[in-house]
Design an enzyme around this catalytic site. Structure first.
Site, PDB file in Angstrom:
ATOM      1  N   HIS A   6       0.801  -1.320  -0.140  1.00 17.68           N
ATOM      2  CA  HIS A   6      -0.021   0.082   0.009  1.00 17.68           C
ATOM      3  C   HIS A   6       1.321   1.296   0.319  1.00 17.68           C
ATOM      4  O   HIS A   6      -0.068   2.403  -0.179  1.00 17.68           O
ATOM      5  CB  HIS A   6      -1.005   0.051   0.925  1.00 17.68           C
ATOM      6  CG  HIS A   6      -0.633   0.726   2.707  1.00 17.68           C
ATOM      7  ND1 HIS A   6       0.022  -0.200   3.883  1.00 17.68           N
ATOM      8  CD2 HIS A   6      -0.612   1.607   3.086  1.00 17.68           C
ATOM      9  CE1 HIS A   6       0.051  -0.296   4.877  1.00 17.68           C
ATOM     10  NE2 HIS A   6       0.096   1.214   4.446  1.00 17.68           N
ATOM     11  N   GLN A  56       0.284   6.134  11.678  1.00 21.81           N
ATOM     12  CA  GLN A  56       1.212   7.384  10.208  1.00 21.81           C
ATOM     13  C   GLN A  56       2.224   7.228   9.985  1.00 21.81           C
ATOM     14  O   GLN A  56       3.032   8.346  10.942  1.00 21.81           O
ATOM     15  CB  GLN A  56       0.111   7.937   9.804  1.00 21.81           C
ATOM     16  CG  GLN A  56      -1.357   8.107  10.026  1.00 21.81           C
ATOM     17  CD  GLN A  56      -1.873   8.068  11.401  1.00 21.81           C
ATOM     18  OE1 GLN A  56      -1.444   8.321  12.581  1.00 21.81           O
ATOM     19  NE2 GLN A  56      -3.596   6.904  11.531  1.00 21.81           N
ATOM     20  N   GLY A  57       3.117   7.321   9.043  1.00 13.90           N
ATOM     21  CA  GLY A  57       4.382   7.366   8.486  1.00 13.90           C
ATOM     22  C   GLY A  57       5.107   6.204   9.118  1.00 13.90           C
ATOM     23  O   GLY A  57       6.410   5.938   8.515  1.00 13.90           O
ATOM     24  N   ASP A  58       4.696   4.740   9.776  1.00 15.07           N
ATOM     25  CA  ASP A  58       5.608   3.872   9.650  1.00 15.07           C
ATOM     26  C   ASP A  58       5.301   2.398   9.038  1.00 15.07           C
ATOM     27  O   ASP A  58       5.973   1.690   8.658  1.00 15.07           O
ATOM     28  CB  ASP A  58       5.065   3.162  11.149  1.00 15.07           C
ATOM     29  CG  ASP A  58       5.683   4.476  12.203  1.00 15.07           C
ATOM     30  OD1 ASP A  58       6.834   4.581  12.091  1.00 15.07           O
ATOM     31  OD2 ASP A  58       5.379   3.747  13.353  1.00 15.07           O
ATOM     32  N   SER A  59       4.485   2.936   8.218  1.00 11.91           N
ATOM     33  CA  SER A  59       3.864   1.976   6.934  1.00 11.91           C
ATOM     34  C   SER A  59       5.270   0.893   6.492  1.00 11.91           C
ATOM     35  O   SER A  59       5.914   2.130   6.263  1.00 11.91           O
ATOM     36  CB  SER A  59       2.958   2.349   5.655  1.00 11.91           C
ATOM     37  OG  SER A  59       1.318   2.345   6.707  1.00 11.91           O
ATOM     38  N   ASP A  67      -0.296  -7.510   1.560  1.00 13.02           N
ATOM     39  CA  ASP A  67       0.848  -6.634   1.653  1.00 13.02           C
ATOM     40  C   ASP A  67       2.005  -6.194   1.821  1.00 13.02           C
ATOM     41  O   ASP A  67       2.975  -5.409   2.538  1.00 13.02           O
ATOM     42  CB  ASP A  67      -0.569  -5.813   2.878  1.00 13.02           C
ATOM     43  CG  ASP A  67      -0.038  -4.032   3.176  1.00 13.02           C
ATOM     44  OD1 ASP A  67       0.496  -3.177   1.673  1.00 13.02           O
ATOM     45  OD2 ASP A  67      -0.163  -3.562   3.961  1.00 13.02           O
TER      46      ASP A  67
END
Length: 284
Positions: free
Chosen positions: A91, A235-238, A138
């Site tokens: 993603h 958010q941002g660690d994906s 993912d």
């Protein structure tokens, strides 16, 4: 204004407030309305670490294809699995091209040009991403050119797990994501330690989340402090690493907001996806 209009407006206001407060957090998407979407996650409830403690960690920097004048900025995390390969989340890269990315390795910082910077030559995204369930499969491979100069200190490849971790095992998650859901991203590398949660228990936790597409599959694993919360990716660690005993077991994927007591974080299960990873890796 007539009393009937006052009643009507009051009813509309109440409906709007209820609608606003019952909206669920969308899985690992920081801003659904932004033209450039920054997939989730920053570390919540963690501690400042050093890249020497997470030498496999990279910052995946991105810029929009229509804004070539812009600087590359942090979009996601990733893990070095060889000198010319990074494993990240599908993603993070869906709908993009390799020229939109730079990989920064060996740095403690989300911004700046310290560390080693290299380009992405090819993106290999799992063809089954989102099939069967939301955020299923993912994972994506990034092929780098030139290769990273591995030094076994601040830039080091991590071994891929071949078996899923046991429930209760303590995992380490790292990244530059937000420190709270919808909050501010960290400028320095953070890490957090959370226990693995079994898929059966995690699936029960997510039973009332979203629609029937949001379920915990065998290609996922979960981690979090159930009943306590306060520690998670965000958010941002994906795309970043979930590590147990110096092996890569998970890739930061999705969850309901961040660090909630009733919803563990959800990760791509490296052991279950290992066969796809191995088949799609270029010959070294």
């Amino acid at each position: 204004m007539s009393p009937s209009w006052l009643v009507y407006l009051s009813a509309c206001l109440i409906c709007c407030l209820v609608a606003t407060t019952t909206v669920r957090g969308l899985p690992l998407q920081e801003d659904q309305d932004a033209k450039i979407d920054i997939p989730d996650g920053r570390i919540v409830g963690g501690y400042v670490t050093d890249i020497a403690q997470c030498p496999y960690q990279i910052s995946l920097r991105y810029k929009g294809i229509t804004t070539p004048q812009n600087a590359y900025s942090h979009r996601c995390g990733g893990s070095i699995i060889s000198s010319n390969e990074v494993l990240t989340a599908a993603h993070c890269v869906i709908g993009t091209v390799p020229s939109q990315y730079k990989v920064v390795a060996g740095s403690n910082y989300r911004t700046g040009s310290d560390g080693v910077i290299t380009s992405v030559k090819e993106i290999i995204m799992h063809e089954g991403y989102f099939s069967g369930a939301a955020y299923n499969n993912d994972v994506a491979l990034l092929i780098l050119d030139p290769p990273l100069p591995l030094n076994n200190f601040t830039i080091k490849a991590i071994q891929l797990a071949s078996e899923p971790p046991l429930p209760g095992a303590i995992s380490k998650i790292s990244g530059w994501g937000t420190t709270s859901s919808g909050g501010t991203a960290s400028d320095v590398l953070l890490a957090v330690d959370v226990p693995i949660v079994s898929n059966e228990v995690c699936n029960q936790d997510y039973e009332d989340f979203g629609d029937e597409t949001y379920q915990i599959t065998k290609e996922m694993l979960c981690a979090g402090k159930r009943g306590v919360g306060g520690a998670d990716a965000c958010q941002g660690d994906s795309g970043g690493p979930l590590v147990v005993r110096d092996q890569l077991y998970g890739v930061v994927s999705w969850g309901n907001r961040c660090a909630l007591a009733d919803y563990p974080g959800v990760y791509a299960n490296v052991a279950e996806l290992r066969s796809w990873i191995d088949v799609n890796r270029p010959a070294l």
